[in-house]
Design a protein around this motif. Structure first.
Motif, PDB file in Angstrom:
ATOM      1  N   UNK A   1      -0.763  11.168  18.698  1.00 49.86           N
ATOM      2  CA  UNK A   1      -1.786  10.685  18.214  1.00 49.86           C
ATOM      3  C   UNK A   1      -2.998  11.287  19.371  1.00 49.86           C
ATOM      4  N   UNK A   2      -2.739  12.223  19.913  1.00 56.13           N
ATOM      5  CA  UNK A   2      -4.422  12.728  20.510  1.00 56.13           C
ATOM      6  C   UNK A   2      -4.632  12.021  22.075  1.00 56.13           C
ATOM      7  N   UNK A   3      -3.499  11.077  22.494  1.00 52.92           N
ATOM      8  CA  UNK A   3      -3.747  10.979  23.557  1.00 52.92           C
ATOM      9  C   UNK A   3      -3.965  10.945  24.907  1.00 52.92           C
ATOM     10  N   UNK A   4      -4.403   9.913  25.732  1.00 55.63           N
ATOM     11  CA  UNK A   4      -4.366  11.751  27.305  1.00 55.63           C
ATOM     12  C   UNK A   4      -2.667  11.295  27.976  1.00 55.63           C
ATOM     13  N   UNK A   5      -2.144  11.013  27.360  1.00 54.39           N
ATOM     14  CA  UNK A   5      -0.159  11.276  27.952  1.00 54.39           C
ATOM     15  C   UNK A   5      -0.004  11.539  26.705  1.00 54.39           C
ATOM     16  N   UNK A   6       1.370  11.843  27.677  1.00 55.10           N
ATOM     17  CA  UNK A   6       2.666  12.799  26.625  1.00 55.10           C
ATOM     18  C   UNK A   6       2.953  11.373  26.224  1.00 55.10           C
ATOM     19  N   UNK A   7       3.665  10.962  25.004  1.00 57.24           N
ATOM     20  CA  UNK A   7       5.200   9.607  24.200  1.00 57.24           C
ATOM     21  C   UNK A   7       5.929  10.056  25.149  1.00 57.24           C
ATOM     22  N   UNK A   8       6.350   8.435  25.458  1.00 59.86           N
ATOM     23  CA  UNK A   8       7.466   8.108  25.965  1.00 59.86           C
ATOM     24  C   UNK A   8       8.912   9.101  24.951  1.00 59.86           C
ATOM     25  N   UNK A   9       9.261   8.970  24.682  1.00 54.96           N
ATOM     26  CA  UNK A   9       9.535  10.650  24.309  1.00 54.96           C
ATOM     27  C   UNK A   9       9.830  11.330  24.133  1.00 54.96           C
ATOM     28  N   UNK A  10       9.429  12.115  24.465  1.00 49.27           N
ATOM     29  CA  UNK A  10       9.166  13.458  25.186  1.00 49.27           C
ATOM     30  C   UNK A  10       9.481  13.186  26.477  1.00 49.27           C
ATOM     31  N   UNK A  11       8.959  12.327  28.017  1.00 52.29           N
ATOM     32  CA  UNK A  11       9.989  11.638  28.739  1.00 52.29           C
ATOM     33  C   UNK A  11      11.264  11.984  28.804  1.00 52.29           C
ATOM     34  N   UNK A  12      11.685  11.534  27.547  1.00 60.06           N
ATOM     35  CA  UNK A  12      13.125  10.390  27.359  1.00 60.06           C
ATOM     36  C   UNK A  12      14.307  12.129  27.451  1.00 60.06           C
ATOM     37  N   UNK A  13      13.506  13.065  26.461  1.00 56.86           N
ATOM     38  CA  UNK A  13      14.278  14.131  26.249  1.00 56.86           C
ATOM     39  C   UNK A  13      13.983  14.958  27.119  1.00 56.86           C
ATOM     40  N   UNK A  14      13.060  15.206  28.096  1.00 56.84           N
ATOM     41  CA  UNK A  14      13.153  15.987  29.201  1.00 56.84           C
ATOM     42  C   UNK A  14      13.641  15.423  30.328  1.00 56.84           C
ATOM     43  N   UNK A  15      14.218  14.158  30.249  1.00 54.34           N
ATOM     44  CA  UNK A  15      15.525  13.514  32.224  1.00 54.34           C
ATOM     45  C   UNK A  15      16.508  13.886  30.982  1.00 54.34           C
ATOM     46  N   UNK A  16      17.084  14.194  29.166  1.00 56.85           N
ATOM     47  CA  UNK A  16      18.465  14.290  29.108  1.00 56.85           C
ATOM     48  C   UNK A  16      17.633  15.615  27.531  1.00 56.85           C
ATOM     49  N   UNK A  17      18.750  15.928  27.213  1.00 52.15           N
ATOM     50  CA  UNK A  17      17.781  17.136  26.155  1.00 52.15           C
ATOM     51  C   UNK A  17      18.643  16.389  25.147  1.00 52.15           C
ATOM     52  N   UNK A  18      19.495  15.982  25.363  1.00 48.51           N
ATOM     53  CA  UNK A  18      21.125  15.627  24.147  1.00 48.51           C
ATOM     54  C   UNK A  18      20.029  14.494  23.232  1.00 48.51           C
ATOM     55  N   UNK A  19      20.045  14.490  21.627  1.00 49.11           N
ATOM     56  CA  UNK A  19      19.147  13.077  20.671  1.00 49.11           C
ATOM     57  C   UNK A  19      20.365  13.017  20.354  1.00 49.11           C
ATOM     58  N   UNK A  20      20.212  12.451  19.315  1.00 47.57           N
ATOM     59  CA  UNK A  20      21.136  12.102  17.740  1.00 47.57           C
ATOM     60  C   UNK A  20      19.295  11.433  16.764  1.00 47.57           C
ATOM     61  N   UNK A  21      19.189  12.647  15.601  1.00 40.96           N
ATOM     62  CA  UNK A  21      18.453  12.572  14.885  1.00 40.96           C
ATOM     63  C   UNK A  21      18.838  11.886  12.982  1.00 40.96           C
ATOM     64  N   UNK A  22      18.098  11.074  12.108  1.00 38.86           N
ATOM     65  CA  UNK A  22      19.054  10.877  11.583  1.00 38.86           C
ATOM     66  C   UNK A  22      17.808  11.692  10.554  1.00 38.86           C
TER      67      UNK A  22
END
Length: 174
Positions: A87-108
């Motif tokens: 939303x234009x905030x100064x920091x990256x969202x948490x989900x971005x850091x999660x994907x940096x740590x583990x690029x595997x995810x699930x989407x629905x």
């Protein structure tokens, strides 16, 4: 689908600073609730703004626990594009850091679960896909300006082609 009047109004409001902050607070829990009540067929944002919302489940970078976040997922064939605007905030969202740590995810998507691998885009490819996001949701243009202290990451989610037994890893296709 062409946006309806309500969709255009909600999208315009989300591109204003006060409403972007407000939506940043209420949108995730409201989307999760509507998603659950609709049995995975819709979210509040998809109804109100007419935007393609996916549910992204990552592994928490610090906790190791599953974290599910509703996000604007731009479809591109079997792949999806995510813009970590926060939303234009100064920091990256948490989900971005999660994907940096583990690029595997699930989407629905539309009630269908898919395993994916996230790749952060760079250079011209990143800019092209960011502009695609701006074409769908003009708020991304404003968010870029508000987050001028950082480069907003753009990620591409590709189908995870690991073997069913988990023996292999997905490599970036050339």
């Amino acid at each position: 689908m062409r946006p309806r009047r309500l969709h255009r109004m909600v999208r315009r409001s989300a591109a204003t600073l006060p409403m972007a902050r407000f939506y940043g607070i209420i949108q995730p829990p409201l989307d999760r609730l509507v998603y659950r009540l609709s049995h995975g067929r819709a979210s509040a944002t998809s109804w109100l703004a007419g935007l393609p919302i996916i549910m992204l489940t990552t592994t928490g970078a610090r906790t190791g626990l599953p974290r599910t976040t509703p996000l604007l997922g731009l479809p591109d064939g079997q792949e999806f594009i995510l813009i970590a605007s926060n939303y234009g905030r100064p920091g990256h969202p948490a989900w971005y850091f999660n994907l940096r740590a583990d690029q595997h995810a699930t989407i629905v998507v539309d009630g269908q679960s898919r395993e994916v691998v996230a790749y952060e885009l760079q250079g011209a490819e990143r800019e092209r896909d960011y502009r695609r996001g701006e074409a769908v949701f003009a708020g991304f243009t404003r968010y870029r300006g508000w987050a001028a202290n950082r480069t907003i990451p753009v990620l591409r989610l590709r189908p995870d082609v690991r073997t069913p037994r988990g023996g292999g890893t997905a490599g970036r296709p050339s």
